[in-house]
Design a protein around this motif. Structure first.
Motif, PDB file in Angstrom:
ATOM      1  N   ALA A  87     -13.025   3.458  -5.720  1.00 47.89           N
ATOM      2  CA  ALA A  87     -12.368   2.197  -5.345  1.00 47.89           C
ATOM      3  C   ALA A  87     -11.274   1.909  -6.353  1.00 47.89           C
ATOM      4  O   ALA A  87     -11.424   2.223  -7.524  1.00 47.89           O
ATOM      5  N   PRO A  88     -10.160   1.421  -5.891  1.00 52.13           N
ATOM      6  CA  PRO A  88      -9.858   0.858  -4.580  1.00 52.13           C
ATOM      7  C   PRO A  88      -9.229   1.840  -3.592  1.00 52.13           C
ATOM      8  O   PRO A  88      -8.758   1.416  -2.541  1.00 52.13           O
ATOM      9  N   ASN A 137       0.819  -1.208   0.000  1.00 57.70           N
ATOM     10  CA  ASN A 137       0.000   0.000   0.000  1.00 57.70           C
ATOM     11  C   ASN A 137       0.853   1.259   0.000  1.00 57.70           C
ATOM     12  O   ASN A 137       1.983   1.268   0.488  1.00 57.70           O
ATOM     13  N   ARG A 189      -9.007   4.279  -0.541  1.00 50.75           N
ATOM     14  CA  ARG A 189      -9.814   4.304   0.681  1.00 50.75           C
ATOM     15  C   ARG A 189      -9.342   5.428   1.590  1.00 50.75           C
ATOM     16  O   ARG A 189      -8.151   5.520   1.910  1.00 50.75           O
TER      17      ARG A 189
END
Length: 136
Positions: free
Chosen positions: A82-83, A65, A85
């Motif tokens: 998305a994706p 990430n 967040r």
């Protein structure tokens, strides 16, 4: 990594060594984007800002990430596709982000782009645009 600018003082939320968990929504909000898309968005953002993007934390393990650190209470102003967040302080739960020190061994976290006096945070609107462009 931005080597042209340095901090005169380190933000209070950056640990002196190693890494530490920080509560999103207190010192910063964050937008988490995993894998290749996170790397692509980070590169686009850094290239667009002449490598003065503000703080981006990268994970070396797992989903790899990227965490784009925004000013507190700003992530909710955008509908993140998305994706991506948004991680912030809200009534539904707490989110924590691992923050590496500026120097030394910080594995599995490192800075893709460091916070600076001039760019203490990633600009939320610009990041939102870069995420939308990367998803096209």
């Amino acid at each position: 990594m931005n080597l042209r600018k340095s901090l005169d003082s380190v933000p209070s939320w950056v640990p002196a060594s190693g890494h530490a968990l920080r509560h999103a929504g207190v010192h910063f909000d964050a937008v988490r984007i995993g894998g290749f898309l996170g790397e692509d968005v980070a590169y686009r953002l850094m290239e667009f800002t002449d490598f003065q993007a503000g703080p981006i934390v990268r994970e070396a393990t797992g989903e790899k990430n990227h965490y784009f650190l925004l000013p507190p209470q700003t992530a909710a102003a955008h509908a993140w596709p998305a994706p991506a967040r948004a991680l912030s302080r809200n009534g539904r739960g707490q989110a924590f982000v691992g923050i590496p020190a500026l120097h030394g061994v910080t594995w599995p976290l490192d800075w893709r782009s460091r916070p600076t006096i001039e760019d203490p945070f990633v600009e939320a609107e610009l990041l939102h645009q870069m995420v939308k462009c990367a998803l096209r």
